[in-house]
Design a protein around this motif. Structure first.
Motif, PDB file in Angstrom:
ATOM      1  N   LEU A  17      -2.455  14.576  -1.573  1.00  0.00           N
ATOM      2  CA  LEU A  17      -2.247  14.222  -0.028  1.00  0.00           C
ATOM      3  C   LEU A  17      -2.126  12.729  -0.193  1.00  0.00           C
ATOM      4  O   LEU A  17      -2.812  12.030  -0.564  1.00  0.00           O
ATOM      5  N   THR A  18      -0.942  12.312   0.370  1.00  0.00           N
ATOM      6  CA  THR A  18      -0.505  10.786   0.346  1.00  0.00           C
ATOM      7  C   THR A  18      -0.321  10.393   1.763  1.00  0.00           C
ATOM      8  O   THR A  18       0.264  11.079   2.772  1.00  0.00           O
ATOM      9  N   LEU A  19      -1.467   9.312   2.191  1.00  0.00           N
ATOM     10  CA  LEU A  19      -1.365   9.070   3.622  1.00  0.00           C
ATOM     11  C   LEU A  19      -0.893   7.541   3.546  1.00  0.00           C
ATOM     12  O   LEU A  19      -1.294   6.682   2.594  1.00  0.00           O
ATOM     13  N   ARG A  20      -0.550   6.845   4.431  1.00  0.00           N
ATOM     14  CA  ARG A  20       0.144   5.505   4.590  1.00  0.00           C
ATOM     15  C   ARG A  20      -0.233   4.776   6.113  1.00  0.00           C
ATOM     16  O   ARG A  20      -0.215   5.693   6.966  1.00  0.00           O
ATOM     17  N   SER A  21      -0.397   3.591   6.148  1.00  0.00           N
ATOM     18  CA  SER A  21      -0.343   2.675   7.386  1.00  0.00           C
ATOM     19  C   SER A  21       0.573   1.598   6.997  1.00  0.00           C
ATOM     20  O   SER A  21       0.042   0.735   6.275  1.00  0.00           O
ATOM     21  N   GLY A  22       1.813   1.513   7.611  1.00  0.00           N
ATOM     22  CA  GLY A  22       2.526   0.257   7.227  1.00  0.00           C
ATOM     23  C   GLY A  22       2.852   0.373   5.546  1.00  0.00           C
ATOM     24  O   GLY A  22       3.356   1.315   5.186  1.00  0.00           O
ATOM     25  N   LEU A  23       2.680  -0.997   4.993  1.00  0.00           N
ATOM     26  CA  LEU A  23       2.663  -0.883   3.553  1.00  0.00           C
ATOM     27  C   LEU A  23       1.594  -0.514   2.998  1.00  0.00           C
ATOM     28  O   LEU A  23       1.668  -0.617   1.546  1.00  0.00           O
ATOM     29  N   VAL A  24       0.240  -0.149   3.311  1.00  0.00           N
ATOM     30  CA  VAL A  24      -0.713   0.367   2.607  1.00  0.00           C
ATOM     31  C   VAL A  24      -0.603   1.998   2.326  1.00  0.00           C
ATOM     32  O   VAL A  24      -0.410   2.642   3.382  1.00  0.00           O
ATOM     33  N   GLU A  25      -0.665   2.453   1.205  1.00  0.00           N
ATOM     34  CA  GLU A  25      -0.531   3.865   0.822  1.00  0.00           C
ATOM     35  C   GLU A  25      -1.704   4.192  -0.289  1.00  0.00           C
ATOM     36  O   GLU A  25      -1.978   3.524  -1.084  1.00  0.00           O
ATOM     37  N   HIS A  26      -2.082   5.487   0.058  1.00  0.00           N
ATOM     38  CA  HIS A  26      -3.306   5.905  -0.908  1.00  0.00           C
ATOM     39  C   HIS A  26      -2.749   7.412  -1.244  1.00  0.00           C
ATOM     40  O   HIS A  26      -2.457   8.133  -0.218  1.00  0.00           O
ATOM     41  N   THR A  27      -3.242   7.920  -2.318  1.00  0.00           N
ATOM     42  CA  THR A  27      -3.126   9.594  -2.698  1.00  0.00           C
ATOM     43  C   THR A  27      -4.287   9.771  -3.072  1.00  0.00           C
ATOM     44  O   THR A  27      -4.903   9.107  -4.030  1.00  0.00           O
ATOM     45  N   THR A  28      -4.810  11.058  -2.762  1.00  0.00           N
ATOM     46  CA  THR A  28      -5.809  11.850  -3.517  1.00  0.00           C
ATOM     47  C   THR A  28      -5.592  13.324  -3.648  1.00  0.00           C
ATOM     48  O   THR A  28      -4.416  13.540  -3.177  1.00  0.00           O
ATOM     49  N   ARG A  29      -6.290  13.705  -4.588  1.00  0.00           N
ATOM     50  CA  ARG A  29      -6.074  14.961  -5.313  1.00  0.00           C
ATOM     51  C   ARG A  29      -7.336  15.875  -5.447  1.00  0.00           C
ATOM     52  O   ARG A  29      -8.156  15.253  -5.435  1.00  0.00           O
ATOM     53  N   ALA A  30      -7.153  17.206  -4.856  1.00  0.00           N
ATOM     54  CA  ALA A  30      -8.224  18.083  -4.844  1.00  0.00           C
ATOM     55  C   ALA A  30      -8.055  19.429  -5.023  1.00  0.00           C
ATOM     56  O   ALA A  30      -6.649  19.846  -4.610  1.00  0.00           O
ATOM     57  N   THR A  31      -8.680  20.534  -5.582  1.00  0.00           N
ATOM     58  CA  THR A  31      -8.327  21.705  -5.346  1.00  0.00           C
ATOM     59  C   THR A  31      -9.072  22.313  -4.356  1.00  0.00           C
ATOM     60  O   THR A  31     -10.285  22.139  -4.201  1.00  0.00           O
ATOM     61  N   VAL A  32      -8.289  22.949  -3.435  1.00  0.00           N
ATOM     62  CA  VAL A  32      -8.791  23.605  -2.263  1.00  0.00           C
ATOM     63  C   VAL A  32      -8.470  24.979  -2.159  1.00  0.00           C
ATOM     64  O   VAL A  32      -7.516  25.380  -2.569  1.00  0.00           O
ATOM     65  N   THR A  33      -9.158  25.568  -1.285  1.00  0.00           N
ATOM     66  CA  THR A  33      -9.167  27.104  -0.918  1.00  0.00           C
ATOM     67  C   THR A  33      -9.634  27.088   0.497  1.00  0.00           C
ATOM     68  O   THR A  33     -10.567  26.883   0.969  1.00  0.00           O
ATOM     69  N   PHE A  34      -8.726  27.886   1.163  1.00  0.00           N
ATOM     70  CA  PHE A  34      -8.518  27.882   2.585  1.00  0.00           C
ATOM     71  C   PHE A  34      -9.661  29.342   3.069  1.00  0.00           C
ATOM     72  O   PHE A  34      -9.343  30.297   2.397  1.00  0.00           O
ATOM     73  N   PRO A  35     -10.497  28.820   3.977  1.00  0.00           N
ATOM     74  CA  PRO A  35     -11.427  30.053   4.434  1.00  0.00           C
ATOM     75  C   PRO A  35     -10.634  31.247   5.035  1.00  0.00           C
ATOM     76  O   PRO A  35      -9.492  30.970   5.729  1.00  0.00           O
TER      77      PRO A  35
END
Length: 356
Positions: free
Chosen positions: A291-309
């Protein structure tokens, strides 16, 4: 001769190992992957991807100016975003468009706004606040012919005794029919440009955020969603956008990009949730979520293993990715490994000759 043949065999073996190393860790081909704006499961052709139908509007409005120091900031291209010292005056132009085929009358004014529960909330009607009291226009009434545009100059005069802090408001363009003897209801339509004006001495407060948690969920109507908790660690409000990629799913499936739902705004120091709606036919997982999120020039990416219920109204597990910051990304590792092995391929024959 036997020694030469042995050297050749070693050279060929190392070359093959280098190629296998590169192929084994480089990403798979993106052929068939949906491009930006076309979310879907790449390994399941024929799965429809919903596309929103743009609403027909009578009037439109857009910002024409941005500060010189924000030319590369996409937020400043859409909204009035600025940091000013007390006693400063700034000007911005907005363009109002009559998108209808008939003449209309448009009123331009400023009204208050706040940030509530992770959203930029518009105050009703012409509710004032400090920022709207500082805001004026070179014209407030526009009689516009069909399919025409008009420019309005917006001036914000910040008093010398203004307290430090960020203020919010909206420059509205409004048209409609008021209530009269024949109509009990007023029919109004308005479009606006947001204002984020921060006041204070010195430089602008920094903008930053962290993604604290990912939660794969299933809504009560059965839709899958990924929720991300955002913590605004900076001194300016943030408008969160971004996209989710799902990798290494069941049977090697890949899916995405799925855009984050628009409308998430986080005040300084505040918490909010960004939500990514997903395709209803998406398998439950497990998936490697990026997942990559940003606001203006600020951007961060996080990674995880997910399972939907599988139960509506519940949340599933999300395990942090094993990859740690500072590690080389996989393609870089592949290239470095290939270069090392290729170097050995060329050095080995000369080392053998010296040994002989």
């Amino acid at each position: 001769m036997n020694r030469m043949n042995g050297a050749r065999r070693s050279w060929v073996l190392l070359t093959v190992l280098a190629v296998v190393q590169a192929v084994g860790v480089l990403p798979a081909s993106a052929d068939g992957m949906p491009g930006p704006g076309a979310p879907g499961v790449s390994a399941a052709p024929g799965v429809p991807s919903p596309r929103p139908t743009p609403e027909r509007k009578t009037i439109g409005i857009r910002l024409l100016d941005a500060p010189e120091n924000r030319r590369d900031d996409p937020r400043a291209q859409a909204y009035i975003v600025d940091h000013v010292a007390p006693g400063t005056t700034i000007e911005r132009r907005v363009e109002v468009t009559n998108e209808s085929s008939t003449p209309i009358h448009v009123t331009v004014y400023a009204a208050a706004a706040t940030i509530e529960k992770g959203q930029f909330a518009f105050a009703p009607d012409r509710t004032p606040n400090e920022l709207t009291g500082w805001t004026s226009f070179d014209k407030t009434d526009l009689d516009m012919a069909a399919s025409t545009t008009a420019q309005v100059r917006t001036t914000i005069r910040v008093p010398k005794d203004a307290a430090a802090g960020e203020r919010y408001g909206v420059v509205w363009a409004q048209t409609g029919s008021p209530a009269d003897r024949s109509h009990n209801l007023a029919l109004l339509g308005r479009v606006g440009v947001r204002m984020y004006v921060d006041v204070g001495p010195g430089g602008e407060p920094p903008s930053d955020f962290t993604i604290e948690r990912l939660s794969p969920t299933r809504a009560r109507d059965g839709r899958k969603e990924l929720h991300a908790r955002i913590h605004n660690t900076g001194g300016r409000a943030l408008d969160i956008t971004g996209a989710l990629h799902l990798l290494d799913g069941p049977g090697g499936l890949r899916a995405g990009p799925f855009p984050a739902r628009t409308g998430t705004t986080v005040p300084p120091g505040g918490l909010a949730e960004a939500v990514v709606p997903l395709d209803t036919q998406l398998p439950d997982g497990p998936w490697a979520a990026e997942l990559t999120l940003r606001s203006g020039l600020v951007e961060h990416t996080t990674r995880a293993t997910v399972t939907f219920p599988t139960t509506p109204g519940s949340a599933g597990p999300a395990e942090a990715s094993a990859a740690e910051p500072g590690h080389f990304p996989t393609p870089v590792t592949a290239v470095l490994s290939t270069l090392v092995l290729a170097g050995l391929c060329f050095l080995l024959p000369s080392l053998r000759r010296r040994h002989w």
